[in-house]
Design a protein around this motif. Sequence first.
Motif, PDB file in Angstrom:
ATOM      1  N   ALA A   6      47.065  44.662  34.548  1.00 24.13           N
ATOM      2  CA  ALA A   6      46.636  43.508  35.351  1.00 24.13           C
ATOM      3  C   ALA A   6      45.269  43.762  35.965  1.00 24.13           C
ATOM      4  O   ALA A   6      44.431  42.854  36.027  1.00 24.13           O
ATOM      5  CB  ALA A   6      47.673  43.206  36.430  1.00 24.13           C
ATOM      6  N   ALA A   7      45.025  44.975  36.402  1.00 26.24           N
ATOM      7  CA  ALA A   7      43.713  45.304  36.975  1.00 26.24           C
ATOM      8  C   ALA A   7      42.618  45.121  35.928  1.00 26.24           C
ATOM      9  O   ALA A   7      41.546  44.584  36.235  1.00 26.24           O
ATOM     10  CB  ALA A   7      43.722  46.740  37.510  1.00 26.24           C
ATOM     11  N   ARG A   8      42.883  45.528  34.688  1.00 30.24           N
ATOM     12  CA  ARG A   8      41.886  45.343  33.612  1.00 30.24           C
ATOM     13  C   ARG A   8      41.683  43.862  33.311  1.00 30.24           C
ATOM     14  O   ARG A   8      40.561  43.414  33.109  1.00 30.24           O
ATOM     15  CB  ARG A   8      42.323  46.086  32.353  1.00 30.24           C
ATOM     16  N   LEU A  18      41.427  35.741  39.058  1.00 34.38           N
ATOM     17  CA  LEU A  18      42.861  35.682  39.332  1.00 34.38           C
ATOM     18  C   LEU A  18      43.606  35.536  38.020  1.00 34.38           C
ATOM     19  O   LEU A  18      43.017  35.183  36.994  1.00 34.38           O
ATOM     20  CB  LEU A  18      43.157  34.513  40.265  1.00 34.38           C
ATOM     21  N   LEU A  19      44.909  35.764  38.055  1.00 38.21           N
ATOM     22  CA  LEU A  19      45.731  35.723  36.844  1.00 38.21           C
ATOM     23  C   LEU A  19      46.798  34.640  36.938  1.00 38.21           C
ATOM     24  O   LEU A  19      47.191  34.222  38.021  1.00 38.21           O
ATOM     25  CB  LEU A  19      46.424  37.074  36.643  1.00 38.21           C
ATOM     26  N   SER A  40      56.517  30.000  36.574  1.00 35.87           N
ATOM     27  CA  SER A  40      55.237  30.623  36.283  1.00 35.87           C
ATOM     28  C   SER A  40      54.438  30.588  37.573  1.00 35.87           C
ATOM     29  O   SER A  40      54.600  29.681  38.387  1.00 35.87           O
ATOM     30  CB  SER A  40      54.497  29.861  35.181  1.00 35.87           C
ATOM     31  N   LEU A  41      53.570  31.559  37.751  1.00 31.96           N
ATOM     32  CA  LEU A  41      52.763  31.641  38.967  1.00 31.96           C
ATOM     33  C   LEU A  41      51.283  31.569  38.602  1.00 31.96           C
ATOM     34  O   LEU A  41      50.854  32.213  37.643  1.00 31.96           O
ATOM     35  CB  LEU A  41      53.044  32.950  39.712  1.00 31.96           C
ATOM     36  N   LEU A  42      50.531  30.804  39.360  1.00 35.64           N
ATOM     37  CA  LEU A  42      49.091  30.682  39.147  1.00 35.64           C
ATOM     38  C   LEU A  42      48.356  31.314  40.318  1.00 35.64           C
ATOM     39  O   LEU A  42      48.861  31.346  41.440  1.00 35.64           O
ATOM     40  CB  LEU A  42      48.704  29.210  39.013  1.00 35.64           C
ATOM     41  N   GLY A  43      47.143  31.784  40.050  1.00 35.72           N
ATOM     42  CA  GLY A  43      46.312  32.337  41.114  1.00 35.72           C
ATOM     43  C   GLY A  43      46.817  33.665  41.642  1.00 35.72           C
ATOM     44  O   GLY A  43      46.696  33.952  42.830  1.00 35.72           O
ATOM     45  N   VAL A  44      47.354  34.505  40.773  1.00 38.76           N
ATOM     46  CA  VAL A  44      47.903  35.801  41.181  1.00 38.76           C
ATOM     47  C   VAL A  44      46.776  36.825  41.275  1.00 38.76           C
ATOM     48  O   VAL A  44      46.017  37.018  40.322  1.00 38.76           O
ATOM     49  CB  VAL A  44      48.962  36.292  40.164  1.00 38.76           C
ATOM     50  N   LEU A  86      47.685  36.197  32.064  1.00 45.21           N
ATOM     51  CA  LEU A  86      46.466  35.655  31.472  1.00 45.21           C
ATOM     52  C   LEU A  86      45.412  35.472  32.550  1.00 45.21           C
ATOM     53  O   LEU A  86      45.743  35.045  33.658  1.00 45.21           O
ATOM     54  CB  LEU A  86      46.756  34.286  30.842  1.00 45.21           C
ATOM     55  N   PRO A  87      44.148  35.727  32.226  1.00 44.91           N
ATOM     56  CA  PRO A  87      43.102  35.434  33.202  1.00 44.91           C
ATOM     57  C   PRO A  87      43.007  33.924  33.435  1.00 44.91           C
ATOM     58  O   PRO A  87      43.131  33.129  32.500  1.00 44.91           O
ATOM     59  CB  PRO A  87      41.822  35.950  32.545  1.00 44.91           C
ATOM     60  N   MET A  88      42.810  33.532  34.674  1.00 43.69           N
ATOM     61  CA  MET A  88      42.661  32.116  35.019  1.00 43.69           C
ATOM     62  C   MET A  88      41.232  31.666  34.722  1.00 43.69           C
ATOM     63  O   MET A  88      40.290  32.448  34.847  1.00 43.69           O
ATOM     64  CB  MET A  88      42.938  31.887  36.508  1.00 43.69           C
ATOM     65  N   VAL A  89      41.095  30.418  34.332  1.00 46.29           N
ATOM     66  CA  VAL A  89      39.785  29.794  34.174  1.00 46.29           C
ATOM     67  C   VAL A  89      39.763  28.556  35.061  1.00 46.29           C
ATOM     68  O   VAL A  89      40.810  27.985  35.380  1.00 46.29           O
ATOM     69  CB  VAL A  89      39.489  29.395  32.706  1.00 46.29           C
ATOM     70  N   ALA A  90      38.573  28.150  35.460  1.00 47.76           N
ATOM     71  CA  ALA A  90      38.461  26.937  36.277  1.00 47.76           C
ATOM     72  C   ALA A  90      38.900  25.742  35.423  1.00 47.76           C
ATOM     73  O   ALA A  90      38.443  25.579  34.301  1.00 47.76           O
ATOM     74  CB  ALA A  90      37.028  26.760  36.748  1.00 47.76           C
TER      75      ALA A  90
END
Length: 179
Positions: A6-8, A18-19, A40-44, A86-90
Motif C-alpha cells: 500500500a505504501a508503494r 489515496l487508495l 469498498s472504501l474510498l480515500g484510504v 488501487l490508487p485513486m484518481v480525481a
Amino acid sequence: PIAAAAARLGIGPDGPVLLAARSSAVAEDGRASFAGQYQSLLGVDPADAVAAFRQVVAGKYSAKAITYRVLTGYADEETPMAVLFLPMVAAVASGVLYTRDCADPDAPMAVYAVPGLGADLVEGSASPERLVLSHDPPHFLLDRHTLDASVLSETVAGRLAALGLRLERTFGAPQDVEW
C-alpha cells in the motif's frame, strides 16, 4: 506485506495519493450479482491499509451480505473475499454501465452517471443521469434523463459503451461495469 504494498501504491508521479480498497468475492458476478452487498472504501490513506483490508473483508459478514448470499443459494465457502487496492484518481464523473438487460437481450445499453465519485450511486443514495445508447456501434444516444445538469457528453457515453461492449465480448456475457 499489505502495508508495504500500500505504501508503494500510495506514491504517485506527483506525490502521495489515496487508495481505494475494493471488495472482490469469487462468486460476486456469477449466477447472482452481489452488487452493493459488499463494502469498498474510498480515500484510504496508505498507512491505514491494513485496517481498511479488515473492514472490507468483514463486510462479507454484514447482515445484508449474508442474507443475500443465503437467498441466492451460495455457501460461505463459495464466496471467498479478496481486497484490491488501487490508487485513486480525481473523478469528474463516475457511474455504472449495463451492456444489456439480462431479462431482455435486445435492450439497449444504459449508462448511469453522477458528478465526482460514484459511491453514493452504488449505495443507492444519489439520483443519476441516465443515458440509453444503442447496443451496436456507433452507440447512438436514444434517450437521456437528467435531473439537474448533464453529467456526461454523448461522446464520453459512446466511449464508455464501446469499452463495455469490448468487455462483453471478452467475457461472453452481459456486463455491469462501475467506472
